[in-house]
Write an enzyme that holds these catalytic residues in place. Structure first.
Site, short mmCIF file in Angstrom:
data_model
loop_
_atom_site.label_atom_id
_atom_site.label_comp_id
_atom_site.label_asym_id
_atom_site.label_seq_id
_atom_site.Cartn_x
_atom_site.Cartn_y
_atom_site.Cartn_z
N GLU A 124 0.83 -1.22 0.00
CA GLU A 124 0.00 0.00 0.00
C GLU A 124 0.86 1.27 0.00
OE1 GLU A 124 -2.76 -0.39 3.31
OE2 GLU A 124 -4.06 -1.68 2.11
N GLU A 269 -6.00 -8.34 0.48
CA GLU A 269 -6.45 -8.34 1.87
C GLU A 269 -7.94 -8.06 1.91
OE1 GLU A 269 -4.28 -5.60 4.36
OE2 GLU A 269 -2.33 -6.18 3.53
#
Length: 489
Positions: A124, A269
């Site tokens: 991220e 995720e």
């Protein structure tokens, strides 16, 4: 390493054949994120066995820790191995460093029977909270790792990806069909997507309906789940009744608009925490994760991308040393507790049939807890500082409004804090001092949903502690030992 021979070549063929067989079946295998930001990690062999016992077929890692990778040898589990954000600059600026990383962390393990399928470059990196720290290094790091994989002769077997938060794309109208990449990183995203596409890679995205609910108290709760929303989003002929489908399809539209409509997508995720917030509990986590599993088990996919969904649940085990900057829930994403106990029933659509299997052979410390002495007055001026210290050094995220230990009285809160610190310090007698406010007891203070844990034994605890202190400390220690040796010689 340009080629493999002998035993290594045979292993590589087995890995490739097993992957091709899995791909031919066309079923989206379910994976799990295995994070290790914990003070007392379960032994890697124990975790690998737990993954297999519960029918997981894939695992996603955030680094390439040696003990973890060794435990995955010949396990049959497909592996996504990670490169942390703090290594992106090195990978971006040095092709030699990228090649060394691939040789050490991909080639050697691959040849020894670790079924590495993806290298996740960064995690991220474009989160707005990073203030652009990784904007210049992410793309060149991905490019260099891709080149290193090709040079190592693994370009066909191992693919690069970059797990990105869903905030890299947006829809001004909330309709998926209006989706596109964020304007401030649009060109950068297209460059990354093209690189992934050109090399047979995949776009990895992390999708979190829980975070939307956490940030916005007015977010429609049922829309976060999968049972059909009372306020759906209508996008042309498509009606979206859950956030996952709408968010995923917003990405598909963004890819499609920019000429990459067929790029494979991995959900890196997805999950729901069980503590640390009023919306984080075992009931809601079970409802979300089971809803997601049932949703993808059908193989229908989403309106814009029918077919199997490739996904990794977040996460396998709770991590008591994760940063709580995003929220206290960060340490409670696991479907298993720190010691490998299932938190709720979950049918993964595999061999487990709804009953998650606990970790086997876990060894605990003695059955004793550290609590506030019954004789201590709650008006004692030393209490506040000692509780503050305990919580700063251990984990008090289960204390608070509508958390698992939210029903405790003041004495219970203090005891919980003291015990967590005591357990984290391996039940050391000194760790239950707190200026003579605390004492140990053999009577379990756990009550209702509030568990006063007992810490697990950790093999080589000394080496884990040294690892946490860092390489500078180790260097100093070695120098001191060298001086001692010289002084005695």
């Amino acid at each position: 390493m340009g080629s493999v021979s002998g035993h290594g070549a045979a292993t590589a063929v087995v890995v490739l054949v097993s992957w091709l067989c899995a791909a031919a079946v066309g079923v989206g295998a379910i994976g799990a994120n295995w994070g290790t930001q914990t003070s007392h990690p379960l032994p890697p062999d124990t975790v690998v066995r737990m993954l297999k016992d519960n029918g997981f077929q894939k695992v996603k890692l955030f680094d390439a820790e040696d003990a973890t990778m060794n435990a995955l040898k010949k396990s049959g589990l497909e592996v996504m191995v990670g490169i942390p954000n703090d290594m992106l600059w090195t990978m971006a600026t040095s092709m030699k460093a990228a090649q060394k990383w691939v040789d050490t962390n991909v080639s050697s393990y691959f040849n020894d029977g670790v079924s590495i399928r993806y290298v996740a470059v960064g995690n991220e990196p474009f989160l707005e909270t990073y203030n652009g720290s990784f904007l210049q290094t992410t793309y060149p790091a991905i490019k260099n790792i891709q080149s290193a994989l090709i040079k190592a002769g693994l370009g066909n077997q191992v693919k690069v990806t970059c797990p990105l938060n869903a905030d890299v794309y947006t829809s001004p109208s909330t309709k998926p069909s209006d989706g596109d990449f964020r304007t401030d990183i649009h060109d950068l995203m297209i460059a990354i997507v093209k690189l992934l596409s050109d090399n047979g890679g995949a776009f990895t995205v992390n999708i979190y309906p829980f975070i939307s609910l956490y940030i916005d108290p007015n977010f429609p709760v049922d829309y976060a789940f999968f049972e059909g929303a009372s306020s759906p989003i209508v996008d042309g002929s498509i009606t979206y009744t859950n956030m996952f489908d709408a968010n995923y399809d917003t990405l598909i539209w963004a890819l499609k608009k920019n000429g990459f409509g067929n790029l494979p997508v991995i959900v890196g995720e997805i999950g729901w925490p069980t503590d640390g917030d009023r919306n984080a509990n075992a009931q809601m986590a079970q409802r979300f994760n089971q809803g997601f599993m049932t949703h993808i088990a059908s193989g229908r996919g989403t309106p814009m991308r029918p077919g199997p969904v490739d996904a990794y649940l977040f996460s396998l085990i709770d991590e008591d040393e994760k940063s709580i900057q995003p929220g206290n829930f960060e340490r409670h994403w696991g479907i298993f507790t720190y010691d490998g106990l299932p938190k709720y029933q979950l049918n993964l659509g595999t061999a487990n049939s709804g009953a998650l299997m606990r970790a086997k052979g876990v060894k605990y410390l003695e059955k004793k807890w550290c609590v506030l002495k019954p004789s201590v007055s709650l008006n004692d001026p030393k209490i506040a500082d000692n509780v503050g210290y305990a919580c700063s050094m251990a984990d008090c995220t289960s204390l608070g409004y509508k958390t698992s230990c939210g029903m405790l009285d003041v004495r219970g809160n203090i005891s919980y804090a003291f015990n967590n610190y005591y357990q984290k310090n391996d039940q050391d007698d000194v760790a239950c001092g707190f200026q003579n406010l605390a004492t140990t007891t053999g009577q379990d203070p756990s009550t209702g949903t509030c568990r006063f844990g007992i810490m697990i034994e950790v093999d080589s605890a000394f080496s884990w502690r040294l690892q946490g202190l860092g390489s500078n400390f180790l260097l100093m220690l070695l120098l001191v030992l060298l001086q001692l040796c010289l002084s005695f010689s």
